[in-house]
Scaffold this active site. Structure first.
Site, mmCIF file in Angstrom:
data_model
loop_
_atom_site.group_PDB
_atom_site.id
_atom_site.type_symbol
_atom_site.label_atom_id
_atom_site.label_comp_id
_atom_site.label_asym_id
_atom_site.label_seq_id
_atom_site.Cartn_x
_atom_site.Cartn_y
_atom_site.Cartn_z
ATOM 1 N N LYS A 151 27.068 31.140 38.121
ATOM 2 C CA LYS A 151 28.486 31.422 38.343
ATOM 3 C C LYS A 151 28.624 32.453 39.461
ATOM 4 O O LYS A 151 27.708 33.228 39.732
ATOM 5 C CB LYS A 151 29.138 31.934 37.052
ATOM 6 C CG LYS A 151 29.061 30.941 35.898
ATOM 7 C CD LYS A 151 29.904 31.364 34.714
ATOM 8 C CE LYS A 151 29.302 32.486 33.931
ATOM 9 N NZ LYS A 151 30.024 32.757 32.659
ATOM 10 N N GLU A 196 33.488 38.364 43.621
ATOM 11 C CA GLU A 196 34.709 39.061 43.235
ATOM 12 C C GLU A 196 34.454 40.096 42.140
ATOM 13 O O GLU A 196 34.955 41.223 42.207
ATOM 14 C CB GLU A 196 35.777 38.069 42.757
ATOM 15 C CG GLU A 196 35.904 36.789 43.555
ATOM 16 C CD GLU A 196 36.266 36.998 45.010
ATOM 17 O OE1 GLU A 196 36.800 38.062 45.358
ATOM 18 O OE2 GLU A 196 36.005 36.072 45.804
#
Length: 735
Positions: free
Chosen positions: A696, A700
């Site tokens: 994943k 961010e």
């Protein structure tokens, strides 16, 4: 050219490969010291890597923008005669003489149609471009352009507009309600506070710009600073109404995007216009002060959090209302309140998000878009509630950690945040933290510890990759994705190396070229998941073909692919695969990456100076494909978080609508002296749903939540709760 490692573990060239001027001689070959090293690392440190502004085209000309000196109104006259007559000047373009732009004559399209109208929407708006044979001549000629205006009243005051917002109908996003709205108001213990943050601007070392070369038959080649070559290609096609296949976009290396390069800005269209008009290549690189007005920013925000809990620490209600900044000519929204909807276990949650249009350039997504803003408020409020309950902030978070995504009413595909709490707490020495603020002192410094959570969507889009497996033992992979710094090429190479059992130095990943198989823009922490899945799928397809060839040739199934290709007299085999989310279970899960940031700060008692002295960031982002570049992402996020928390603030003079600190001297970004050693820990457990690699995104989450951790640590050190970023010495000392 060979590289060796000295005692400091730095790569340096051998002495006989440095010329008389002390410069590196161009490398003839690379030496990969470790398979996890960046595949483009040597090219970058030796200067072989070319960024957009470094390309030299025959007959290259130089563009310089003339910008508005008023904030709102209209242009009544442009006198460009002196500029046109200046030495070396080819032309001055404005709305008075721009070439035909078919897309501007149709409805829709970009809200800011450059050189299309006499209207001025913000101070520093591009209103003309001067093109000359040198940059210096173009700069001088631009100073000769005289513009007359009819001024109009304007508003750039975000703070005042928030206070006035109640009487206006504002746009934003639909309100969200789960359970009872405002339930926190009747809680046994409640916290209700406001949190503010200023505009932050993108300030990478590499300035924004483009080289545009409009050729005969409406064919265009551009060298751009872009996070998406296909996106740029499509924008140009839509504006000029020419076939996308006529447009070649090159962007192999990007010197920091952070979100500002997610769209094609009007300034880039201006350069293409000029090239079309002059039939010459035009290079436009904007100035540092223009970076503050032309390529977006993280918008200012005002947030109010209401948080209620029982006396034993169970959250009973959360209300999050946020106001963000937008432009009068274009509506911009982002996910400021998204995290609040599901991060903590509460039956009653309601959020509202509004945007206030101001006479300023439109904002854009900036690393950790929206969520970084929202996390500062939410995580500060969570810390405030823990203090009100006299609970350890980690214990309070753990007690209210949800088992599933209550906003979507489905489980998380994977979530190991409680494990992350334990690992990070042990590493930072959380047991040294005292729950009473101001309890730990070293000389003239107060010591404090803070923690905060970050979360961001772990999505997977659609991308295509072409794989070329050659009889010489090499593998070439091609995709029109971008690499703005996270190490895309390295990650893709490592995925392929593991699947194909080919050494990384035998694999080349080609990117940043719009003629390659399509891929989405690099943003939203989705590139590894999206493009990496396509790399996975094309490698699986190549292996299947090799197995079939081996079987048809009566060769052993374990035969080397080189032998198989040679046996079949094939110089290579090629496969192009389009990959998208094909796991039918995906719709049943919420997929997110998580982070937990631990910070120790020292606050000077007399001066109010805050120093971040220790950082531990823990990433829960599935399987880690490239440990070295993954760590770099987390370190970069922490550095950006220090800036967000302590130094960064774009200051606007609302009398004139102009920034007053639009330079590196006055807009303070973190420097090496501001950054301590950073410990990064990864859970490194594959997500079973998101993609074949189980990986994943983390770009961010590396930043999201960090500013809140610093603010919480400052409170723990001093007992002063600072709710307005950045946390500067005057705020620490006041009151």
């Amino acid at each position: 050219m060979e590289f060796f490692v000295d005692e400091t573990n730095m790569w340096i060239p051998e002495p006989n490969h440095i010329d008389a001027h002390g410069s590196f001689i161009a490398a003839e070959k690379q030496l990969i010291i470790d398979e996890n090293d960046r595949v483009d690392g040597v090219d970058k440190v030796t200067g072989k890597a070319k960024y957009f502004a470094e390309y030299q085209l025959p007959g290259l000309t130089y563009g310089v923008l003339v910008t508005s000196t008023i904030t709102k109104g209209k242009i009544t006259a442009i006198d460009s005669k002196a500029a046109k007559n200046a030495p070396g000047v080819f032309d001055v373009l404005s709305h008075l003489n721009k070439p035909s732009v078919a897309g501007y004559e149709q409805a829709g399209g970009s809200p800011m149609k450059i050189f299309y109208t006499d209207q001025v929407f913000f101070n520093g708006q591009p209103i003309a471009i001067v093109v000359a044979d040198t940059f210096e001549r173009a700069t001088y000629a631009a100073s000769l352009v005289k513009v007359n205006y009819e001024k109009a009243a304007f508003n750039t005051d975000f703070e005042a507009s928030v206070k006035d917002a109640a009487v206006k109908k504002l746009q934003g996003q639909p309100p969200y309600v789960r359970g009872v709205a405002g339930a926190y108001k009747t809680a046994e213990v409640k916290v209700e506070q406001t949190y503010t943050m200023p505009v932050e601007t993108h300030n990478p070392m590499e300035l924004h710009g483009i080289i545009a070369d409009w050729r005969a038959n409406d064919k265009v080649t551009v060298y751009a600073k872009t996070q998406g070559v296909k996106s740029t290609q499509n924008t140009i096609a839509n504006v000029f109404k020419i076939p996308a296949e006529n447009i070649q976009v090159n962007s192999q290396f990007v010197g920091g995007g952070f979100g500002m390069a997610l769209r094609t800005w009007p300034l880039e269209i201006a350069a293409i216009m000029a090239s079309k008009q002059l039939k010459k290549p035009v290079k436009l690189v904007i100035t540092r002060d223009q970076m503050f007005t032309m390529v977006g920013n993280r918008p200012a925000a005002y947030q109010k959090i209401g948080l209620g809990a029982t006396k034993d620490g169970k959250i009973t209600g959360i209300t999050h209302t946020a106001f963000g900044q937008s432009a009068t000519y274009e509506n911009f929204t982002e996910g400021v309140v998204n995290m609040t909807k599901f991060m903590y276990d509460s039956e009653n949650v309601n959020t509202n998000y509004y945007v206030i249009p101001l006479d300023m350039g439109v904002p854009i997504w900036m690393r950790g878009p929206g969520e970084a803003t929202g996390a500062f408020a939410l995580e500060s409020a969570i810390d405030e509630m823990a203090y009100a309950l006299d609970m350890d902030p980690l214990d309070f978070r753990a007690k209210n950690d949800p088992e599933k995504d209550l906003s979507q009413k489905r489980p998380f595909s994977s979530k190991y945040i409680k494990e992350a709490y334990k690992l990070g707490a042990a590493k930072i020495g959380w047991n040294n933290r005292k729950n009473k603020p101001g309890s730990t002192v070293e000389g003239s410094w107060n010591i404090g510890y803070g923690v905060s959570v970050g979360v961001f969507n772990a999505g997977r889009g659609r991308a295509s990759v072409k794989g070329i497996l050659k009889a010489d033992g090499t593998l070439v992979l091609q995709s029109a994705t971008s690499d703005i710094g996270p190490g895309t090429g390295t990650g893709m190479t490592l995925i392929a190396s593991k699947l194909m059992n080919i050494p990384v130095d035998k694999i080349v990943f080609e990117l940043g070229d719009s003629s390659l198989p399509p891929a989405p823009s690099q943003g939203g922490s989705a590139t590894l998941s999206t493009v990496g899945s396509a790399v996975n799928d094309v490698c699986v397809a190549l292996k299947s073909t090799i197995a079939e060839l081996a079987a048809n040739s009566n060769m052993d199934a374990t035969s080397n692919f080189v032998d198989v290709l040679k046996k079949n007299n094939l110089p290579m085999i090629e496969k192009t695969i389009q990959s998208s989310q094909n796991n039918p279970e995906a719709k049943n899960y919420s997929m997110y990456s998580f982070s937990i940031h631990f910070v120790q700060v020292k606050v000077h008692q007399l001066t109010g100076v805050v120093k971040v002295s220790k950082i531990v960031s823990v990433g829960d982002s599935g399987k880690i494909i490239s440990p070295k570049t993954a760590r770099s992402q987390m370190v970069g996020g922490a550095v950006g978080g220090i800036g967000m928390a302590l130094t960064e603030e774009a200051i606007l003079d609302n009398r004139y609508g102009r920034y007053v600190n639009n330079n590196f001297a006055d807009y303070h970004v973190p420097v090496n002296a501001d950054v301590p050693d950073i410990d990064v820990i990864f859970i490194d457990k594959p997500d079973p749903i998101v993609n074949p690699m189980g990986a994943k995104g983390m770009g961010e989450i590396a930043l999201i939540g960090f500013a809140g951790a610093v603010a919480n640590a400052v409170f723990n050190a001093t007992g002063k709760r600072i709710r307005s970023l950045p946390i500067t010495p005057d705020k620490v000392l006041e009151g």
